[in-house]
Motif scaffolding. Structure first.
Motif, PDB file in Angstrom:
ATOM      1  N   ARG A   1      42.221  35.884  49.893  1.00  0.00           N
ATOM      2  CA  ARG A   1      42.326  36.340  51.284  1.00  0.00           C
ATOM      3  C   ARG A   1      40.936  36.517  51.897  1.00  0.00           C
ATOM      4  O   ARG A   1      40.713  36.206  53.071  1.00  0.00           O
ATOM      5  CB  ARG A   1      43.121  37.641  51.354  1.00  0.00           C
ATOM      6  CG  ARG A   1      44.601  37.461  51.051  1.00  0.00           C
ATOM      7  CD  ARG A   1      45.327  38.804  51.097  1.00  0.00           C
ATOM      8  NE  ARG A   1      45.211  39.417  52.407  1.00  0.00           N
ATOM      9  CZ  ARG A   1      45.967  39.130  53.458  1.00  0.00           C
ATOM     10  NH1 ARG A   1      46.908  38.210  53.341  1.00  0.00           N
ATOM     11  NH2 ARG A   1      45.801  39.751  54.602  1.00  0.00           N
ATOM     12  N   SER A   2      39.998  37.012  51.091  1.00  0.00           N
ATOM     13  CA  SER A   2      38.636  37.159  51.589  1.00  0.00           C
ATOM     14  C   SER A   2      38.040  35.798  51.948  1.00  0.00           C
ATOM     15  O   SER A   2      37.386  35.643  52.992  1.00  0.00           O
ATOM     16  CB  SER A   2      37.772  37.855  50.538  1.00  0.00           C
ATOM     17  OG  SER A   2      36.414  37.891  50.926  1.00  0.00           O
ATOM     18  N   GLY A   3      38.285  34.804  51.097  1.00  0.00           N
ATOM     19  CA  GLY A   3      37.782  33.460  51.369  1.00  0.00           C
ATOM     20  C   GLY A   3      38.427  32.829  52.584  1.00  0.00           C
ATOM     21  O   GLY A   3      37.866  31.902  53.187  1.00  0.00           O
ATOM     22  N   CYS A   4      39.613  33.308  52.937  1.00  0.00           N
ATOM     23  CA  CYS A   4      40.304  32.797  54.129  1.00  0.00           C
ATOM     24  C   CYS A   4      39.973  33.617  55.379  1.00  0.00           C
ATOM     25  O   CYS A   4      40.555  33.378  56.453  1.00  0.00           O
ATOM     26  CB  CYS A   4      41.814  32.809  53.904  1.00  0.00           C
ATOM     27  SG  CYS A   4      42.368  31.650  52.640  1.00  0.00           S
ATOM     28  N   GLY A   5      39.103  34.627  55.219  1.00  0.00           N
ATOM     29  CA  GLY A   5      38.735  35.451  56.362  1.00  0.00           C
ATOM     30  C   GLY A   5      39.791  36.450  56.744  1.00  0.00           C
ATOM     31  O   GLY A   5      39.837  36.908  57.896  1.00  0.00           O
ATOM     32  N   LEU A   6      40.654  36.816  55.806  1.00  0.00           N
ATOM     33  CA  LEU A   6      41.747  37.752  56.073  1.00  0.00           C
ATOM     34  C   LEU A   6      41.403  39.110  55.490  1.00  0.00           C
ATOM     35  O   LEU A   6      40.717  39.228  54.481  1.00  0.00           O
ATOM     36  CB  LEU A   6      43.052  37.250  55.464  1.00  0.00           C
ATOM     37  CG  LEU A   6      43.550  35.896  55.982  1.00  0.00           C
ATOM     38  CD1 LEU A   6      44.738  35.414  55.171  1.00  0.00           C
ATOM     39  CD2 LEU A   6      43.922  36.001  57.457  1.00  0.00           C
ATOM     40  N   VAL A   7      41.908  40.148  56.138  1.00  0.00           N
ATOM     41  CA  VAL A   7      41.682  41.518  55.684  1.00  0.00           C
ATOM     42  C   VAL A   7      42.886  41.945  54.861  1.00  0.00           C
ATOM     43  O   VAL A   7      44.036  41.711  55.246  1.00  0.00           O
ATOM     44  CB  VAL A   7      41.482  42.474  56.882  1.00  0.00           C
ATOM     45  CG1 VAL A   7      41.293  43.905  56.398  1.00  0.00           C
ATOM     46  CG2 VAL A   7      40.284  42.016  57.710  1.00  0.00           C
TER      47      VAL A   7
ATOM     48  N   ASP B   1      34.929  28.726  53.681  1.00  0.00           N
ATOM     49  CA  ASP B   1      34.269  29.456  52.601  1.00  0.00           C
ATOM     50  C   ASP B   1      35.112  29.571  51.334  1.00  0.00           C
ATOM     51  O   ASP B   1      34.606  29.991  50.292  1.00  0.00           O
ATOM     52  CB  ASP B   1      33.914  30.874  53.078  1.00  0.00           C
ATOM     53  CG  ASP B   1      32.967  30.863  54.275  1.00  0.00           C
ATOM     54  OD1 ASP B   1      32.158  29.911  54.366  1.00  0.00           O
ATOM     55  OD2 ASP B   1      33.058  31.788  55.105  1.00  0.00           O
TER      56      ASP B   1
ATOM     57  N   GLU C   1      49.762  32.956  56.271  1.00  0.00           N
ATOM     58  CA  GLU C   1      48.819  33.420  55.261  1.00  0.00           C
ATOM     59  C   GLU C   1      49.142  32.806  53.899  1.00  0.00           C
ATOM     60  O   GLU C   1      50.290  32.444  53.618  1.00  0.00           O
ATOM     61  CB  GLU C   1      48.849  34.942  55.179  1.00  0.00           C
ATOM     62  CG  GLU C   1      48.420  35.608  56.474  1.00  0.00           C
ATOM     63  CD  GLU C   1      48.349  37.117  56.352  1.00  0.00           C
ATOM     64  OE1 GLU C   1      48.578  37.638  55.233  1.00  0.00           O
ATOM     65  OE2 GLU C   1      48.069  37.780  57.367  1.00  0.00           O
TER      66      GLU C   1
ATOM     67  N   SER D   1      39.612  26.974  56.097  1.00  0.00           N
ATOM     68  CA  SER D   1      38.892  28.100  55.487  1.00  0.00           C
ATOM     69  C   SER D   1      37.639  27.561  54.820  1.00  0.00           C
ATOM     70  O   SER D   1      37.629  27.287  53.609  1.00  0.00           O
ATOM     71  CB  SER D   1      39.793  28.811  54.457  1.00  0.00           C
ATOM     72  OG  SER D   1      41.005  29.237  55.031  1.00  0.00           O
TER      73      SER D   1
END
Length: 703
Positions: A465-471, A545, A513, A543
């Motif tokens: 989730r971090s790599g997808c820019g999600l919190v 990153d 997501e 994504s």
């Protein structure tokens, strides 16, 4: 010289006298047990308020014990059969209350109403009396092969052969015992240490049997391995659990509905009903193998018309109340053992530290005691019925090793108890109507190591989730211990399975997501809003990153992704790339630490219709074989790395092996099918595993 007819009559007379003698001895022991308990327990009496003479007390005890024995023999089987409508796991507990009820009725039949007992105490007394009479009966029968064989048949729920029955086959049958999760190296150590942890199996090694390793597929777990072994194909089983985009459902190998669907797909693909279709039996497995006789099998638990079949094994076992008593004591002891062992692990500060509280002690006891005892009794019954092939899964080691570690003392003790189960089955082969070959195998091994979260303080889902820019949102979903035993227990309780979307809901938020699932040290990432399989190029646009974050993480060994330009591509640390379709490697090879055959295993999985968008395998220590489980497990399996991919096969020496190494579970299906089809060579009868009394028994055939 006596005539043949006279000799038979004399023999029959002697047999009848021995039977009467055994009944009288058992009755005497039961009577003495009842009298002793009456003297010890304050709320139990078998004498008049004013007192009785010892003779009167003995007669009252004899009457009570006799009535209890008659009721148990006549009423008990009918009660247990009626209780097939009750959830199977509750049957063992109800045994005690029903047994106590029979004792209350028996004491009501004592003359002059001298038998009085509180209902709660009656349960305890009935359990002790059942155990005492069973022990006495077994001790008297142990030196009489005919009597012992009949006793085994009765306990296993099998009828005796009668005149006019077709003659039993002379070709050897085969019993496949799957020691779930036991790796080749773990077994080798258990057999060669001094003294051996598994003395029965150690005696076979180098004599009647040969030990060889085999290599699993990428998905090194029971669902993939057993589906291939029993049904002939594990095509499109990328992991223990995975998400299917076209239905929006999560498939889980040990979920009854999923197991039934996987078996249906395998049969459709192979055109064959399975390994056990010809007079076979499947016991305690995920799949039936096409067997007509199945008990405790996940894939048949949801079939119409099989309401009682999954619990028939419980009836066969619990039809003798002494079995229920023995299993209950063992169950309680196992719960206590787990509490002591987990407490000791906390005091020692063992790592990884896996949560072992809550219901886990009960789930462990169910897997290591109840499932084991019922499966062993079912296998013995199948041998006494002369079935041509039997396949049974003993899951005890796998369950304990998940929480304690594959090389832990806790797991080693389980191997010793499993050796006793193997010993019991081997001993029962002496009384079968045909010779039997016993094959031991495992479906996978286990690799130890710290969990991914324990080592790096982050879960795979959070990293993705971090790599997808999600919190990250919401509370963390905690992993539940004993997942496999939990599912088996739910089936035994006839509890409805969890919704097929429930696991997806735990792992993802909105449908845009990513869904992140874990199978040991193998992680699967799916983007449900992308039709078909997402490509490398799509993921990088979406994504940018994510892939760099994953491949740069020290706990991740490699990531499989499909490139629209280059085909299936494995990405790893240091910018390493491996095109598995062409073999072209750029930079450090990400698959090198995973040994020979890793590229072929990955390429095969890449061709599955339901392979995830990203397949993430944890890093592996090339020296120790340690991996990082994405689940809360001290010992894990499901991906590549370490001993998990190296299970064992221990087979009778006269059964042939192919010249090339055994690679993939489908190879075992072909091998076993060849063994069952013939040619049926006479099994080697010397040396033999020892009989119960330590002697070599010519009537026993173990290969």
């Amino acid at each position: 010289m006596p005539q043949p007819g006279e000799s038979r009559r004399r023999a029959a007379g002697r047999s009848a006298l021995r039977t009467v003698g055994r009944v009288l001895v058992v009755w005497a022991v039961s009577s003495a047990t009842l009298a002793l308990l009456a003297g010890i327990l304050p709320d139990f009496t078998i004498e008049a308020p004013g007192g009785d003479s010892p003779t009167r007390i003995a007669l009252t005890a004899g009457a009570g014990a006799g009535a209890f024995g008659v009721l148990s023999a006549l009423v008990w089987p009918l009660l247990v059969r009626a209780l097939l409508l009750v959830p199977a796991l509750l049957l063992g507990a109800l045994v005690f209350f029903l047994n106590g009820s029979l004792l209350l009725i028996a004491l009501r039949l004592v003359p002059d109403g001298r038998g009085e007992v509180a209902p709660a105490t009656a349960v305890v007394i009935a359990a002790v009396m059942s155990a005492a009479s069973s022990a006495t009966s077994t001790a008297l029968a142990v030196r009489d092969d005919a009597v012992y064989g009949r006793r085994l048949a009765r306990l296993a729920g099998r009828r005796r052969r009668h005149a006019g029955d077709p003659p039993p086959p002379t070709a050897p049958g085969t019993v496949f015992l799957q020691l779930d999760g036991v790796g080749h190296d773990v077994l080798h150590d258990a057999l060669t240490c001094t003294p051996p942890a598994m003395p029965t199996v150690a005696h076979w090694l180098g004599g009647t049997h040969r030990l060889t390793p085999w290599r699993t597929d990428w998905s090194s777990q029971t669902g993939a391995s057993q589906l291939a072994i029993l049904q002939g194909s594990n095509h499109d089983v990328p992991a223990f659990r995975w998400y299917e985009k076209e239905t929006g459902q999560v498939m889980v190998c040990n979920r009854p509905s999923s197991a039934a669907e996987l078996e249906r797909r395998a049969v459709a693909r192979t055109g064959s009903p399975g390994l056990l279709a010809s007079d076979g039996a499947s016991r305690g497995n995920l799949f039936s193998g096409g067997a007509e006789q199945s008990a405790l099998v996940m894939s048949v638990a949801v079939r119409a018309g099989t309401f009682n079949r999954p619990r028939s094994g419980y009836f066969a076992y619990f039809s003798d109340p002494a079995n229920a008593v023995r299993t209950a004591w063992s169950f309680s002891a196992e719960v206590g053992r787990e509490i002591l062992e987990s407490s000791a692990a906390r005091i020692r500060g063992d790592r990884p530290r896996i949560k072992r509280g809550g219901l886990y002690p009960l789930l462990r006891a169910f897997a290591t005691v109840v499932e084991r005892d019922v499966a062993v009794a079912a296998v013995i019954g199948d041998m006494l019925a002369g079935r041509s092939a039997v396949y049974a899964d003993l899951v005890a080691y796998d369950e304990v090793a998940h929480h304690s570690g594959p090389y832990s003392k806790d797991a080693r003790k389980v191997l010793t108890r499993l050796d006793g189960s193997v010993r019991m089955i081997a001993d029962a082969a002496r009384y079968a109507p045909r010779p039997y070959r016993i094959v031991l195998l495992s479906d996978h091994g286990q690799s130890g190591g710290e969990t991914f979260e324990g080592a790096y303080g982050v879960r795979l889902r959070e990293l993705v989730r971090s790599g997808c820019g999600l919190v990250e949102h919401g509370r963390r979903a905690r992993g539940k211990g004993g997942a496999e035993a939990r599912t088996a227990a739910r089936a035994a309780l006839r509890r409805p399975e969890r919704g097929r979307r429930a696991e997806e809901a735990e792992c993802a938020g909105p449908t845009s997501e990513p869904i992140v699932l874990a199978s040991g040290n193998l992680g699967l990432v799916t983007f449900p809003d992308i039709g078909g399989r997402a490509t490398l190029e799509e993921i990088r646009r979406r994504s940018p990153d994510l892939l760099d974050l994953l491949t740069g993480h020290p706990g991740i060994g490699f990531v499989l992704v499909n490139s629209a330009e280059r085909g299936p591509l494995v990405l790893g640390p240091g910018g390493g790339e491996h095109e598995v379709a062409t073999g072209r490697v750029v930079g450090p090879d990400p698959l090198a630490p995973f040994g020979e055959g890793a590229a072929a295993a990955v390429l095969r999985t890449d061709g599955f219709p339901h392979v995830a968008d990203l397949m993430i395998n944890s890093a592996c220590d090339p020296v120790t074989g340690a991996v990082y489980a994405f689940e809360e497990q001290a010992g894990s399996h499901g991906g590549l790395g370490g001993p998990q991919s190296r299970p064992f096969l221990l087979h009778p020496a006269e059964l042939p092996l192919p010249e090339e190494p055994l690679t993939g579970a489908e190879a075992l299906h072909s091998l076993f099918g060849g063994w069952l089809a013939g040619p049926r060579a006479e099994p080697d009868r010397d040396p033999l595993p020892p009989a119960r009394d330590g002697s070599r028994t010519p009537s026993s055939t173990l290969g």
